[in-house]
Every structure is written in structure tokens, then in C-alpha cells.
Design a protein around this motif. Structure first.
Motif, short mmCIF file in Angstrom:
data_model
loop_
_atom_site.label_atom_id
_atom_site.label_comp_id
_atom_site.label_asym_id
_atom_site.label_seq_id
_atom_site.Cartn_x
_atom_site.Cartn_y
_atom_site.Cartn_z
N LEU A 65 0.83 -1.20 0.00
CA LEU A 65 0.00 0.00 0.00
C LEU A 65 0.86 1.25 0.00
O LEU A 65 0.56 2.23 -0.69
N GLU A 66 1.95 1.24 0.75
CA GLU A 66 2.85 2.39 0.78
C GLU A 66 3.49 2.62 -0.59
O GLU A 66 3.63 3.77 -1.04
N LEU A 67 3.89 1.55 -1.24
CA LEU A 67 4.48 1.69 -2.57
C LEU A 67 3.45 2.20 -3.57
O LEU A 67 3.78 3.04 -4.43
N PHE A 68 2.22 1.73 -3.48
CA PHE A 68 1.16 2.21 -4.35
C PHE A 68 0.90 3.69 -4.08
O PHE A 68 0.69 4.48 -5.01
N PHE A 69 0.90 4.08 -2.82
CA PHE A 69 0.73 5.48 -2.44
C PHE A 69 1.81 6.35 -3.09
O PHE A 69 1.52 7.42 -3.65
N ASP A 70 3.05 5.89 -3.04
CA ASP A 70 4.16 6.65 -3.64
C ASP A 70 3.97 6.82 -5.14
O ASP A 70 4.19 7.90 -5.69
N LEU A 71 3.58 5.75 -5.81
CA LEU A 71 3.42 5.81 -7.27
C LEU A 71 2.31 6.78 -7.66
O LEU A 71 2.42 7.50 -8.66
N CYS A 72 1.23 6.79 -6.89
CA CYS A 72 0.16 7.75 -7.17
C CYS A 72 0.61 9.17 -6.85
O CYS A 72 0.26 10.13 -7.55
N PHE A 73 1.39 9.30 -5.81
CA PHE A 73 1.84 10.62 -5.38
C PHE A 73 2.80 11.24 -6.38
O PHE A 73 2.85 12.47 -6.54
N GLY B 69 14.61 18.07 6.17
CA GLY B 69 15.65 18.33 5.16
C GLY B 69 15.35 17.71 3.82
O GLY B 69 15.88 18.15 2.79
N HIS B 70 14.49 16.70 3.82
CA HIS B 70 14.17 16.05 2.54
C HIS B 70 13.26 16.89 1.66
O HIS B 70 13.04 16.53 0.49
N TYR B 71 12.74 17.98 2.18
CA TYR B 71 12.04 18.90 1.29
C TYR B 71 12.98 19.36 0.18
O TYR B 71 12.63 19.36 -1.00
N ALA B 72 14.20 19.75 0.57
CA ALA B 72 15.18 20.19 -0.42
C ALA B 72 15.63 19.04 -1.30
O ALA B 72 15.81 19.21 -2.51
N VAL B 73 15.80 17.85 -0.72
CA VAL B 73 16.24 16.70 -1.52
C VAL B 73 15.22 16.37 -2.60
O VAL B 73 15.55 16.24 -3.79
N PHE B 74 13.95 16.25 -2.21
CA PHE B 74 12.91 15.90 -3.18
C PHE B 74 12.70 17.00 -4.21
O PHE B 74 12.59 16.73 -5.41
N ALA B 75 12.64 18.25 -3.74
CA ALA B 75 12.37 19.36 -4.66
C ALA B 75 13.50 19.52 -5.67
O ALA B 75 13.26 19.74 -6.86
N CYS B 76 14.74 19.39 -5.21
CA CYS B 76 15.88 19.51 -6.13
C CYS B 76 15.93 18.34 -7.10
O CYS B 76 16.21 18.51 -8.29
N ALA B 77 15.63 17.13 -6.61
CA ALA B 77 15.65 15.96 -7.49
C ALA B 77 14.64 16.10 -8.61
O ALA B 77 14.93 15.79 -9.77
N ALA B 78 13.45 16.58 -8.28
CA ALA B 78 12.42 16.75 -9.31
C ALA B 78 12.77 17.88 -10.26
O ALA B 78 12.44 17.83 -11.45
N ALA B 79 13.45 18.92 -9.75
CA ALA B 79 13.80 20.07 -10.58
C ALA B 79 14.93 19.76 -11.55
O ALA B 79 15.09 20.46 -12.56
N PHE C 157 11.22 6.97 -2.07
CA PHE C 157 10.61 8.12 -2.73
C PHE C 157 11.66 8.94 -3.48
O PHE C 157 11.40 9.47 -4.56
N THR C 158 12.86 9.03 -2.92
CA THR C 158 13.95 9.69 -3.63
C THR C 158 14.22 8.98 -4.95
O THR C 158 14.43 9.61 -6.00
N LEU C 159 14.22 7.66 -4.91
CA LEU C 159 14.44 6.86 -6.11
C LEU C 159 13.37 7.14 -7.16
O LEU C 159 13.66 7.34 -8.35
N ILE C 160 12.11 7.21 -6.72
CA ILE C 160 11.01 7.46 -7.65
C ILE C 160 11.11 8.86 -8.26
O ILE C 160 10.88 9.05 -9.46
N VAL C 161 11.47 9.85 -7.43
CA VAL C 161 11.57 11.22 -7.94
C VAL C 161 12.72 11.35 -8.93
O VAL C 161 12.60 12.02 -9.96
N LEU C 162 13.84 10.70 -8.64
CA LEU C 162 14.95 10.71 -9.60
C LEU C 162 14.53 10.03 -10.91
O LEU C 162 14.88 10.48 -12.00
N GLY C 163 13.76 8.96 -10.79
CA GLY C 163 13.25 8.30 -11.99
C GLY C 163 12.32 9.19 -12.79
O GLY C 163 12.33 9.19 -14.02
N GLU C 164 11.52 9.99 -12.08
CA GLU C 164 10.63 10.93 -12.77
C GLU C 164 11.44 11.98 -13.52
O GLU C 164 11.05 12.41 -14.61
N SER C 165 12.58 12.39 -12.95
CA SER C 165 13.45 13.35 -13.63
C SER C 165 13.99 12.75 -14.93
O SER C 165 14.07 13.44 -15.96
#
Length: 394
Positions: A30-38, A283-293, A215-223
Motif C-alpha cells: 500500500l505504501e508503494l502504491f501510495f508513492d506511485l500515485c503521489f 531536510g528532505h524537502y530540499a532533496v525531493f524538490a531539487c531531485a524533481a527540478a 521516494f527519492t528513487l522514484i523522484v529521480l526516476g521521474e526526472s
């Protein structure tokens, strides 16, 4: 996958606190599904940010991106932290999680309007839906966990008050909205600190580290997906692969190096206390936001290289180098803070961040950035991993 250690049936279990040192605790399906939808919201936000940068709306685009990404990151993190302490995986829990997923999809539908037109109506309603579902979860936990009831009730009350304020924020006059937004964001950040003073929830260090890593992995993949889309769009026009070869190579080197840098550390060993874990999560706000950017920045450079960009050469380069430098800096500081003392490669990381920013003015900024990131991996991660192999052999 781990199963919640709670009494009852799959229809409804008592929401008692999970054991903080539970063995073999991993992310659930369920957590992994949540991440993919997010990540849909992440992708939509990154795409809207790219369009704003490509159109030359740098200041407004950066501000809108920061505001929208705060909502994405904070809603995701609160679900993750709650799940680490109280995941029952029964029917009520799943249904409330589905409500949060629905809120995330509403948020994703409103990101373009928020960034391009300053209209935060849709994204605010999606965010509030997610957060009100969390109120229900905390109230349920308060009923089943007497030892931490005060803490759970504080979470529920704090979230409810702030969400009411977010809805009121929609009718605030335009010139006061940004200050009001800042106040409400600080209020959101203060709720967990206030609630945990009553009693600490039993979040699981290894589970938290895994969830943030995934989630970091998923965001990098989205980039990577965003960059691949930009390359395909360029090749569909009159551009040749030679026009963007250095961008493809540099972007690939960069993303692979960012992945390596993030996962080179064992975070779970260092998340031993609430203060350290709070700094880690915030601190992961910056990690996630930068990874997506990073993906948006690479797409902007592809557009610039094929004559479809509206930024200066330095502006397009900065759209890529700044988020890469931000990611490297954030990951370095997070692990440095979690370790509790300076580490040997501190100077190397600082020099790497400076070199990445200086690459803005290089002839091939994306390629230079990728080479700097690769050298940083070679200088810090590879020797550490070789040392670990030797120690294990001994």
C-alpha cells in the motif's frame, strides 16, 4: 513486505503503536502504491515548472514551484511517519489512504494553475482532503493507544486547525497571501514538534530510512522520464542527436551520481532520536524538490540547445546546475548532521558544490556538472565502499 503486528481481523484491527525495533520491517504494498500515485503530482509540478522556466518566468516559476512542492512533500511525509508508527493495513486504514490518494490526484490537477496563474484553489482543496483524512487516522490512534493519546490528539487538533486556516487562506487579499502562506507553512512544521512533546510516537528508523530512500528513487526516476520526453520532443523537430549528445551524457552521469551519493550512507543507523529524525525528514524537502527540478532543468537546456528556449544561456544552465548543487548540498548536510560530527570528505563536498555552480558559466554546463558529480562519487563513495568490503573480508 511486512505485515502489521496488530490484533484483530483484516476488517478492523486495534490501532496500537507498532514496535520501534520490529524485525524485518519493510515498506508495504500500500505504501508503494501510495508513492506511485503521489509521484503523479511531482511529475505535474515538474512539468509546469519547466514550462514556466522555458517561458522566461524564472522568479514566479521558482516561487510557485517551492510553494506547491511544500504541499506535496508535507502531505507525503506525514502519511509516511504515521504509517511507520500505526499502520494496521485493515479496511478502514486502506480506505482512508485511498482518500489521501484521491487528494493527491486533485493536487496534481491543480499544479499547473497554481504555477502559471497563481490560482491555488484546486491544489488547496486536494491538500486539505489529504490532511483531513490524517485527522481521522490520528483520532483512531488516540482511541486505541492510551499511552500516546495526548500526542495523537495534539496531532489531530493541530492538523484540523491548520487545514481550516488553509481554506480561509483562499479568500485572503492577493498582497497578503504570500505572508499568510509562510505563516501557515510554519504552523504545519510546528504541529509534529508540539505533538511529540506529549509522547513520542514509535516510528521505525529503518522503515523511515527505506521510505525516504524509495521516494527519492522514484523522484529521480521521474526526472529521467521528464528529460527523456524533452529529448524525444527535440528529435521530433529538426534537431539531431549530435545537437543534444552532451546534454544526454551529462544528464545521465548526473542522475546516476545523485543516486549513488544518496544511497552511499546507512541512514537508519543514525536516526536514533526525534531531533535527528525531524531534521532528516524536514531536510528532505530540499532533496525531493531539487531531485524533481533536475529533470525540468535538463528539459530547459534541451529546448535551449534546439532553439526553442526563451532564457539566456546562463539562465538555462542555472536551471540545471542550481538544483543539482542543491541536491548534493542537502544530502551532504543531512548525513553530516545525522552523524553528529564533521566527516573527512566535508571539504570535497563543499568544493564539488562550488564546482557545480561554477559549471553554469562553462561551455557545456550539463556535461561539466555530470563529470563533477561523477568525480565526487569517485572521491567519496568508492573509497568508503572499498573500505567496507575490506573490513568485511577481515
Amino acid at each position: 513486505m511486512s505485515a502489521p503486528q496488530t490484533a484483530g481481523t483484516a476488517w478492523r484491527r486495534r490501532m496500537v503503536a507498532r514496535v520501534a525495533d520490529e524485525k524485518h520491517r519493510t515498506a508495504t504494498a500500500l505504501e508503494l502504491f501510495f508513492d506511485l500515485c503521489f509521484v503523479v503530482a511531482v511529475a505535474q509540478t515538474s512539468a509546469a515548472f519547466e514550462e514556466e522556466l522555458a517561458a522566461g518566468h524564472v522568479a514566479g516559476g521558482v516561487l510557485g514551484y517551492a510553494l506547491v512542492f511544500f504541499a506535496i512533500w508535507w502531505a507525503w511525509m506525514n502519511f509516511t511517519w504515521f504509517a511507520s508508527a500505526y499502520d494496521t493495513d485493515d479496511i478502514p486504514y486502506r480506505l482512508l489512504t485511498v482518500v489521501q490518494i484521491g487528494g493527491a490526484l486533485v493536487m496534481s490537477a491543480g499544479t499547473a494553475a497554481a504555477l502559471q496563474d497563481g490560482d491555488y484553489t484546486v491544489i488547496t482543496w486536494g491538500y486539505v482532503v489529504m490532511r483531513l483524512a490524517m485527522v481521522s487516522q490520528w483520532l483512531r490512534a488516540a482511541r486505541s493507544d492510551p499511552e500516546r493519546r495526548r500526542s495523537c490528539l495534539r496531532y489531530a487538533a493541530g492538523i484540523l486547525v491548520v487545514q481550516t486556516s488553509w481554506l480561509a487562506h483562499l479568500v485572503v487579499p492577493g498582497d497578503l497571501r504570500l505572508p499568510a502562506h509562510a505563516v501557515l507553512a510554519l504552523a504545519e512544521l510546528a504541529v509534529p514538534v508540539w505533538a511529540e512533546r506529549a509522547a513520542n510516537t514509535t516510528w521505525h528508523p529503518r522503515h523511515i530510512a527505506e521510505r525516504f530512500g524509495l521516494f527519492t528513487l522514484i523522484v529521480l526516476g521521474e526526472s529521467i522520464t521528464a528529460a527523456a520526453g524533452a529529448v524525444r520532443a527535440a528529435l521530433d523537430t529538426d534537431a539531431t542527436f549530435g545537437d543534444i549528445a552532451t546534454l544526454v551524457l551529462g544528464g545521465t552521469l548526473t542522475v546516476c551520481a545523485l543516486w549513488w551519493l544518496y544511497f552511499a550512507q546507512n541512514a537508519s543507523r543514525r536516526l536514533g532520536g526525534f531531533t535527528t529524525a525531524t531534521l532528516w525528514g524536514y531536510g528532505h524537502y530540499a532533496v525531493f524538490a531539487c531531485a524533481a527540478a533536475v529533470g525540468a532543468g535538463l528539459a530547459v537546456n534541451v529546448a535551449q540547445a534546439t532553439g526553442h528556449g526563451h532564457l539566456t544561456a546562463y539562465g538555462a544552465a542555472a536551471a540545471y546546475t542550481v538544483p543539482v548543487a542543491g541536491f548534493v548540498l542537502s544530502v551532504w548536510l543531512l548525513h553530516r548532521t545525522a552523524a553528529g560530527h564533521p566527516t573527512a570528505p566535508d571539504v570535497v563536498h563543499a568544493l564539488a558544490v562550488a564546482a557545480i555552480l561554477a559549471a553554469t558559466f562553462a561551455p557545456a554546463p550539463v556535461l561539466v556538472t555530470g563529470l563533477v558529480c561523477a568525480l565526487l562519487v569517485a572521491a567519496t563513495c568508492v573509497p568508503r565502499e572499498r573500505g567496507g568490503v575490506r573490513a568485511a573480508a577481515v
